[in-house]
Design a protein around this motif. Structure first.
Motif, mmCIF file in Angstrom:
data_model
loop_
_atom_site.group_PDB
_atom_site.id
_atom_site.type_symbol
_atom_site.label_atom_id
_atom_site.label_comp_id
_atom_site.label_asym_id
_atom_site.label_seq_id
_atom_site.Cartn_x
_atom_site.Cartn_y
_atom_site.Cartn_z
ATOM 1 N N ILE A 182 40.021 55.293 31.016
ATOM 2 C CA ILE A 182 40.511 54.040 30.400
ATOM 3 C C ILE A 182 39.388 53.003 30.383
ATOM 4 O O ILE A 182 39.148 52.325 29.386
ATOM 5 C CB ILE A 182 41.736 53.503 31.178
ATOM 6 C CG1 ILE A 182 42.972 54.359 30.864
ATOM 7 C CG2 ILE A 182 42.006 52.033 30.849
ATOM 8 C CD1 ILE A 182 44.218 53.974 31.647
ATOM 9 N N SER A 198 40.516 42.590 37.695
ATOM 10 C CA SER A 198 41.864 42.047 37.459
ATOM 11 C C SER A 198 42.937 42.911 38.120
ATOM 12 O O SER A 198 44.059 43.027 37.622
ATOM 13 C CB SER A 198 42.165 41.876 35.954
ATOM 14 O OG SER A 198 43.210 40.929 35.781
ATOM 15 N N ASN A 199 42.571 43.507 39.252
ATOM 16 C CA ASN A 199 43.576 44.273 40.009
ATOM 17 C C ASN A 199 44.717 43.378 40.457
ATOM 18 O O ASN A 199 45.851 43.833 40.639
ATOM 19 C CB ASN A 199 42.940 44.909 41.247
ATOM 20 C CG ASN A 199 42.103 46.114 40.888
ATOM 21 O OD1 ASN A 199 42.385 46.796 39.907
ATOM 22 N ND2 ASN A 199 41.056 46.368 41.634
ATOM 23 N N LEU A 249 38.426 44.866 29.379
ATOM 24 C CA LEU A 249 38.315 44.188 30.687
ATOM 25 C C LEU A 249 37.021 44.550 31.430
ATOM 26 O O LEU A 249 36.328 43.673 31.945
ATOM 27 C CB LEU A 249 39.505 44.542 31.601
ATOM 28 C CG LEU A 249 40.861 43.945 31.283
ATOM 29 C CD1 LEU A 249 41.554 44.722 30.186
ATOM 30 C CD2 LEU A 249 41.747 43.891 32.516
ATOM 31 N N SER A 265 50.749 44.207 34.051
ATOM 32 C CA SER A 265 49.332 43.813 33.992
ATOM 33 C C SER A 265 49.333 42.360 33.535
ATOM 34 O O SER A 265 49.360 42.074 32.335
ATOM 35 C CB SER A 265 48.568 44.701 33.015
ATOM 36 O OG SER A 265 48.596 46.046 33.441
ATOM 37 N N TYR A 304 47.745 56.571 41.079
ATOM 38 C CA TYR A 304 46.365 56.867 41.468
ATOM 39 C C TYR A 304 46.201 58.005 42.470
ATOM 40 O O TYR A 304 45.887 57.786 43.631
ATOM 41 C CB TYR A 304 45.703 55.595 42.029
ATOM 42 C CG TYR A 304 45.679 54.474 41.019
ATOM 43 C CD1 TYR A 304 44.643 54.370 40.114
ATOM 44 C CD2 TYR A 304 46.727 53.551 40.954
ATOM 45 C CE1 TYR A 304 44.628 53.364 39.173
ATOM 46 C CE2 TYR A 304 46.721 52.549 40.008
ATOM 47 C CZ TYR A 304 45.677 52.453 39.126
ATOM 48 O OH TYR A 304 45.660 51.468 38.186
ATOM 49 N N ASN A 313 48.135 43.441 38.677
ATOM 50 C CA ASN A 313 49.185 44.444 38.887
ATOM 51 C C ASN A 313 50.244 43.965 39.884
ATOM 52 O O ASN A 313 51.135 44.723 40.269
ATOM 53 C CB ASN A 313 48.579 45.794 39.310
ATOM 54 C CG ASN A 313 47.678 46.404 38.234
ATOM 55 O OD1 ASN A 313 46.556 46.786 38.495
ATOM 56 N ND2 ASN A 313 48.151 46.443 36.995
HETATM 57 C C1 AVI Z 1 43.915 48.670 37.682
HETATM 58 N N1 AVI Z 1 44.507 47.708 36.729
HETATM 59 C C2 AVI Z 1 43.833 46.417 36.801
HETATM 60 C C3 AVI Z 1 44.640 48.228 35.341
HETATM 61 C C4 AVI Z 1 45.281 47.157 34.441
HETATM 62 O O1 AVI Z 1 44.638 46.731 33.488
HETATM 63 O O2 AVI Z 1 46.405 46.727 34.736
HETATM 64 C C5 AVI Z 1 45.467 49.495 35.284
HETATM 65 C C6 AVI Z 1 45.728 49.959 33.871
HETATM 66 N N2 AVI Z 1 46.909 50.250 33.386
HETATM 67 C C7 AVI Z 1 46.799 50.634 32.133
HETATM 68 N N3 AVI Z 1 45.518 50.542 31.792
HETATM 69 C C8 AVI Z 1 44.844 50.130 32.866
#
Ligand code: AVI
Length: 322
Positions: A45, A163-164, A53, A285, A34, A167
């Motif tokens: 995304i 849903s952080n 999500l 994730s 980031y 990670n």
């Molecule tokens: C920030 N986080 C919740 C995203 C996730 O879904 O794990 C980051 C992400 N990685 C790939 N796509 C989105």
């Protein structure tokens, strides 16, 4: 790591890249994706049709905002709405608008590491919902929470959306939740988004889009190492790979070397070799079910008060107390 070298590596980014790329198997933490370009790619995304999500959590907040207003205000009490990792506040605005329309007595305290993100959030809120009393806080979550120092009768509601939490490995998530729990008083509430286990294909599609946005997001780690640590990773020599284990609910992202290669990282004075098909693990994730969320809560001294879901149970926001 040799001691004289550890002293030379003066930022956590340098140290973690050194440690991760000299380990076997190799890894780099997703938090380093980031920078400015990574933030923008994550915005992209969130706008992809496959990345369910964001829209799902958006829908949950929209559907349940009335009930959330009642629970958060707990009578007609003033409260502080503290958001960890506020970002652009797109989802939170649903609640802010509704709470303002209902004349709830609250202050919005977004916490973010990026002053830039906070400034644009504040100016945006001034335009869109001018009646929200906003007091942004720049810093890491726990440093900032500690500094806030509320008196015991001030009621707090802490938000952690997107849903952080996914990670983090379970062990780290428990550490994180326990730290929040220590900070909470009996009437305080904690509201967290947890992406749920579902058809494994739906999850794989969300992290492996056909337009390669997620691939660019993942490879931004290499772009950043190239720029900031003077390295010569060839982006085309790595491929983005996603796996999902439906038993544990863990989605994992990798960058896989497609040929044997050597990479020089000038600032770390380091040469890294990759064998063909060697991996760098970059992100987890985690996906959850009720049992797992209740277990995490129990391990952290929290109780689940209520869960809010969409019709398909793709995603849930849980409300916790101590
Ligand atoms: C920030 N986080 C919740 C995203 C996730 O879904 O794990 C980051 C992400 N990685 C790939 N796509 C989105």
């Amino acid at each position: 790591m040799p001691k004289n070298l550890a002293q030379k590596l003066d930022t956590p980014f340098q140290r973690e890249v050194y440690e991760g790329l000299t380990a076997y198997p190799k890894y780099i933490s997703s938090k380093y994706i980031y920078d400015k370009a990574g933030d923008k790619l994550f915005q992209d995304i969130m706008n992809m049709p496959e990345y369910y999500l964001t829209d799902t959590e958006f829908g949950i907040l929209e559907t349940h905002k009335e009930q959330l207003a009642r629970l958060f205000a707990n009578g007609k009490n003033p409260f502080h709405l503290i958001e960890m990792g506020a970002g652009d506040g797109k989802k939170t605005k649903i609640l802010l608008r509704h709470f303002t329309d209902k004349n709830l007595n609250f202050t919005f305290r977004p916490i973010d590491i990026s002053q830039n993100a906070l400034d644009s959030l504040q100016s945006n809120l001034k335009q869109e919902i001018p009646d929200v009393q906003t007091e942004p806080l720049q810093g890491t979550y726990f440093e900032t929470l500690r500094k806030l120092n509320f008196s015991t009768d001030e009621h707090k509601v802490i938000l952690f959306l997107g849903s952080n939490i996914g990670n983090l490995l379970h062990e780290k998530a428990i550490e994180f939740l326990s730290q929040i729990q220590e900070y909470m008083q009996p009437k305080d509430l904690l509201f967290i988004g947890f992406d749920q286990k579902k058809n494994p294909q739906t999850i794989l599609d969300a992290y492996n889009d056909p337009n390669g946005i997620t691939e660019r997001f993942n490879k931004n780690l290499l772009v950043r190492i190239n720029r900031e640590l003077e390295a010569n990773f060839k982006l085309d020599s790595f491929t983005h790979w996603e796996v999902y284990d439906p038993e544990s609910g863990t989605a994992k992202s990798y960058l896989v070397a497609t040929s044997p290669q050597k990479v020089r990282i000038e600032k770390l004075d380091l040469d890294i070799t990759f064998e063909a098909w060697e991996t760098i693990h970059t992100e987890i994730s985690q996906k959850y079910d009720d049992k797992t969320v209740h277990w995490l809560a129990e391990q952290s001294g929290l109780k689940v008060l209520k869960a809010f879901s969409d019709q398909e149970d793709y995603y849930k926001n849980y409300l916790f107390t101590t």
